[in-house]
Design an enzyme around this catalytic site. Sequence first.
Site, PDB file in Angstrom:
ATOM      1  N   SER A 125       5.654  -4.472  17.009  1.00  0.00           N
ATOM      2  CA  SER A 125       4.334  -4.707  16.424  1.00  0.00           C
ATOM      3  C   SER A 125       3.981  -6.181  16.495  1.00  0.00           C
ATOM      4  O   SER A 125       4.854  -7.062  16.433  1.00  0.00           O
ATOM      5  CB  SER A 125       4.331  -4.254  14.955  1.00  0.00           C
ATOM      6  OG  SER A 125       3.172  -4.701  14.284  1.00  0.00           O
ATOM      7  N   TYR A 150       7.414  -4.273   6.519  1.00  0.00           N
ATOM      8  CA  TYR A 150       7.151  -3.562   7.770  1.00  0.00           C
ATOM      9  C   TYR A 150       7.427  -4.476   8.964  1.00  0.00           C
ATOM     10  O   TYR A 150       8.131  -4.096   9.909  1.00  0.00           O
ATOM     11  CB  TYR A 150       5.705  -3.073   7.804  1.00  0.00           C
ATOM     12  CG  TYR A 150       5.261  -2.594   9.166  1.00  0.00           C
ATOM     13  CD1 TYR A 150       5.765  -1.424   9.708  1.00  0.00           C
ATOM     14  CD2 TYR A 150       4.351  -3.329   9.924  1.00  0.00           C
ATOM     15  CE1 TYR A 150       5.380  -0.984  10.969  1.00  0.00           C
ATOM     16  CE2 TYR A 150       3.953  -2.897  11.176  1.00  0.00           C
ATOM     17  CZ  TYR A 150       4.477  -1.737  11.691  1.00  0.00           C
ATOM     18  OH  TYR A 150       4.095  -1.312  12.946  1.00  0.00           O
TER      19      TYR A 150
END
Length: 321
Positions: A125, A150
Amino acid sequence: MTVLVTGAAGFIGAYTCQALAARGERVVGLDNYNAYYDPAIKRDRVAALCPGIDIRALDLVDRDGLAALFDEVKPDRVVHLAAQAGVRYSLQNPHAYVASNLDGFVNMLELCRHRGIGHLVYASSSSVYGDSATPPFSEDQRIDKPRSLYAATKAANELMAYTYAQLYELPATGLRFFTVYGPWGRPDMAPLLFARAVLAGREIEVFNQGRMRRDFTHVSDIVSGILGALDHPPAGTVPHRVFNLGNHTPVELEHFIAVIEQAAGQPARRQYRPMQPGDMVETMADTARAKAAFGFEPHTPIETGLPPVVHWCRDYFGDAA
């Protein structure tokens, strides 16, 4: 070739399954259909994009179930897109991220290692850049100051995959996705949140007083990058590489909202808010490495890609948009 796709009922996963099947691959998918957002959307997405594709209900933490699936299917390559997503949700439910993104990732690495998988492509990501990098984000920049759990789990995935490539010569490629959007997208992300709210006449929350820029990337460009990376496994002493997949064109948040307003045919009701914990003010991908390695070249500006998202929201959600 048989390709196993995890997170196959997810937004990027379903489009990836569709594209692989369209070019003649044997595709088997898995997804746990969790309730992070409405599982009905995932099932409708699969029905619309992946008719006839074999997608199993299975969780990444189910080691025995995963092993049995690998032994049955005997995949040649794996596209690992399953993960607990969402920056803000990681502040509320950290254990879900540890289970899926760390424990689940180790399970996949172990199976790919022991079953002799030819190439593992996995989702990272743009969130990994955190506070360490300055736009445009390059793969050579540091990723050791994440702004959310995350992001930390995704950075850990890259280290874990590198370790398996080094120790066991497992070819692995990590892909750092930059804010992916398109029809059938995730309902917790800004494109659908804003489109649905504008269509319904509800207020939208605009964080950091609107002073944000995002590298919005259409799902078709992301899938093109996934397939390109899959077809070019890394070699060398440590067969591991990481690539940015983004549009390389950050968009002002207010312009993004204006495109939605035009497509919806009505103005947005804005509620300006402070910066949210874990968010980043700007994202921008340096995609030179992916272009050199497998010809990655995104083609979809938001002026072209975003209106169909608004129209899809109107068609799919109707008055409940």
